[in-house]
Design an enzyme around this catalytic site. Sequence first.
Site, PDB file in Angstrom:
ATOM      1  N   ASP A 123       0.880  -1.158   0.000  1.00 25.26           N
ATOM      2  CA  ASP A 123       0.000   0.000   0.000  1.00 25.26           C
ATOM      3  C   ASP A 123       0.928   1.223   0.000  1.00 25.26           C
ATOM      4  OD1 ASP A 123      -2.077   1.774   0.059  1.00 25.26           O
ATOM      5  OD2 ASP A 123      -3.090   0.887   1.786  1.00 25.26           O
TER       6      ASP A 123
HETATM    7  C1  BGC Z   1      -4.859   3.552   0.237  1.00 30.22           C
HETATM    8  C2  BGC Z   1      -5.004   2.579  -0.920  1.00 30.22           C
HETATM    9  C3  BGC Z   1      -4.849   3.330  -2.222  1.00 30.22           C
HETATM   10  C4  BGC Z   1      -3.490   4.009  -2.228  1.00 30.22           C
HETATM   11  C5  BGC Z   1      -3.194   4.778  -3.502  1.00 30.22           C
HETATM   12  C6  BGC Z   1      -3.590   4.383   0.139  1.00 30.22           C
HETATM   13  O1  BGC Z   1      -3.607   5.437   1.049  1.00 30.22           O
HETATM   14  O2  BGC Z   1      -4.860   2.825   1.441  1.00 30.22           O
HETATM   15  O3  BGC Z   1      -6.252   1.937  -0.855  1.00 30.22           O
HETATM   16  O4  BGC Z   1      -4.991   2.452  -3.301  1.00 30.22           O
HETATM   17  O5  BGC Z   1      -3.431   4.933  -1.153  1.00 30.22           O
HETATM   18  O6  BGC Z   1      -3.947   5.920  -3.583  1.00 30.22           O
END
Ligand code: BGC
Length: 774
Positions: free
Chosen positions: A309
């Site tokens: 993530d």
């Molecule tokens: C979130 C993800 C997301 C990623 C990219 C993170 O803060 O937890 O779900 O895909 O950011 O934006």
Amino acid sequence: MNRKLITLTMAMSITTLVGCNEKNGAVDQAAIDEIVAGMTLEEKAAFVIGTNRVSETPPDAPECIKKYPLICEKFQHEADSFGVNGWEDLQQFVSTYSTQGRVPGAAGQHYELPSLKMRPFVYADGPAGLRIDAKREGDQGEYYCTAFPTETALAATWDTELVERVTRAMGEEVKEYGVDILLAPAINIHRNPLCGRNFEYFSEDPLLAGKMASAYINGVQQNGVGVSLKHFAVNNQETHRNGVNEVVSMRAMREIYLRGFEIAVKESQPWTIMSSYNKINGTFASENKWLLTDLLRGEWGYEGFVMTDWWAQENGVRQQMAGNDLIMPGSQRQYEEILNGLKDGSLKEEVVDRNIKNILGIMMKTPTALGYEYSNKPDLQAHAAVTREVACEGMVLLKNEPARANKDAMTLPLNAGAKVALFGNSCYDILVGGSGSGNVNRKYKISLEEGMKNGGFIVENAIADAYTKYLDAEKKKLPAENFWTVPVYDELLITEAQAKAAIEASDAAIFSICRMAGEGGDRKNEPGDWQLSANEKANIDLVSRVAHEAGKAFVVVLDMGNIIDFTDVLAAQPDAVLHAWLGGQEAGNSIADVLGGKVNPCGKLPMTWAKKYEDYASSKNFPFSEGDSITRYEEDVFVGYRQFDADKLAPLFPFGYGLSYTNFAYDEMTAKVNGDKVTVRVKVTNTGKVAGREVVQIYASAPGKTMKKPVKELKAFGKTALLEPGKSEVLTLTIPVESLASWGKDKWEVEPGEYTFSAAASAADVRQTAKVKM
Ligand code: BGC
């Protein structure tokens, strides 16, 4: 990270990638092996680190606070948990959200590689539709995407075919806007109703979540673009998500928290998987070899690649060794950790080679690698029709009493052309999605006011004017909608005179309640969030009393991706309640379609709705059990209806519950074992006066003699076609025997003995049963 260095070194080896696209649909493994064999250590370290932006360096701290005050404030806690690099990482983190790479507004991409003669691969959110910038610097074009209903609303349809159709449309936008991987679906379990991201997740039940995810993935991937199934795993809260240690038994993991992922991986092979930020039993998910390699690839046969993530700032070497192939977006520190590890031998080269090959194996299938010339013109008009339809199908009718004006009819549907008084800010400024990465840059949204007018209803003017004036003034005070903030205004407190005038001039009063949530924070058991705010409570009591004194219908519509405490709402004795979820950009039209009876509601709740927050076992340890970093899942497998059954606790609205404008009878149920499957059949008949669809749930109750098993567990579900009055359909549902197993000491075990299969209209409404010996 020294971006120049990476750009140059990567360019040397990757040129060979050109021309090694798919041959006859199969990825050319020999070509991939050759590329990896020709890479230097620096190139390898760089390859497993993605970036989110290629041209801009992060602003320094004061500049950062000036530019992104809200993000900095919101993520200060997370910056602390980034540890060593604190501010540096936060600066990079915030810059994520102004990404200006190949597809502006996408969440990330790989490094620009000029000699590759190939554009960088692009990753973009998210679960309710593609998230990219709608406008671009120096470009007159528009790049809007369709805001579809959020995942909870999709799950409430219980219709896998429909979900696949929706995500096929979503995937077309991904492909036509030049993105390779959609960062969705998100399938963490609704362990507690206050999790800030529940709207982005499907359900409390792993079978429903897994089947929905599988349909979702199939729909997107049919376009030749990929998904990222997230957040793997046990990411059930947002509070301190970067550091919290989720302490959970192997049984609860296998049966509840991993099960949906297992179904989705085995049935749909998502191109990528996103590991979660949190720790699981002491180990960060992105550093967890058991999770990412032994289980995912070894046991489940996963063939794609795993990425972190965003800004999961754990140790680069440990992440690589665990099987976290790509670090998104990697930091200078992680790059150096990997490079130094490769140089001093503490990180084996074959480990990084394996990871690079996993990434390349997928990359070679992307539109970018195949040289697809995207149009930047997806069919937004067709997709608007899809989102309007699916939003209707997911709406849940919670209550519908006989009409006050005519006892032979029910409150809903409203009479055609009825005059309605609309109360509640969100009738005029509807919420159609959550905030954060789950938000979508849509071109428009249809409010309930517009939707009712479009549906041929007459909207009472005076109260509409009062709300519109109030909201116009409030909008000037708060920042406009952006990544982190979808403004929600204090409810306008209405006067008795306003309520009386509006209701006297109308046939019915409609009262809308909204809630916003998003990533980075959990909801609170407080007024204005889980509970009604003081103004909401005052308004609802007033509107209800005035409507009932005038003999008019009082209808409540919920505009939120989750649920709230319903004590005060029910105390106001609404004649009908419709949960409309966060219904996407056509939400107002969809709600009007259902209120007016153009569509008969057929959604059912994907979660258990308790009478009070404390009834949820997880309320004792959400978000933490002790301090601010440990959450013990003491309820084990007894989550949602499994807990309410075990505790013999009656919920307010059970899991799987939802009314219709018609009624259905169930009969002729049979259950038979055929080899490794149980085939269940049940006949459903529409016994009412209008056409409708019914969701049927099949629960299994094990003998429970050798193991403490839930009273019953969802093992299959189906939805009838639109049945005309008097018509029947026999649903045939298949349950693999192995899915009846529970996690024993260290393996899955199917308990021998007699099983009861129930065909149910909800977890508390079993209509038919059949017994089978295993
Ligand atoms: C979130 C993800 C997301 C990623 C990219 C993170 O803060 O937890 O779900 O895909 O950011 O934006």
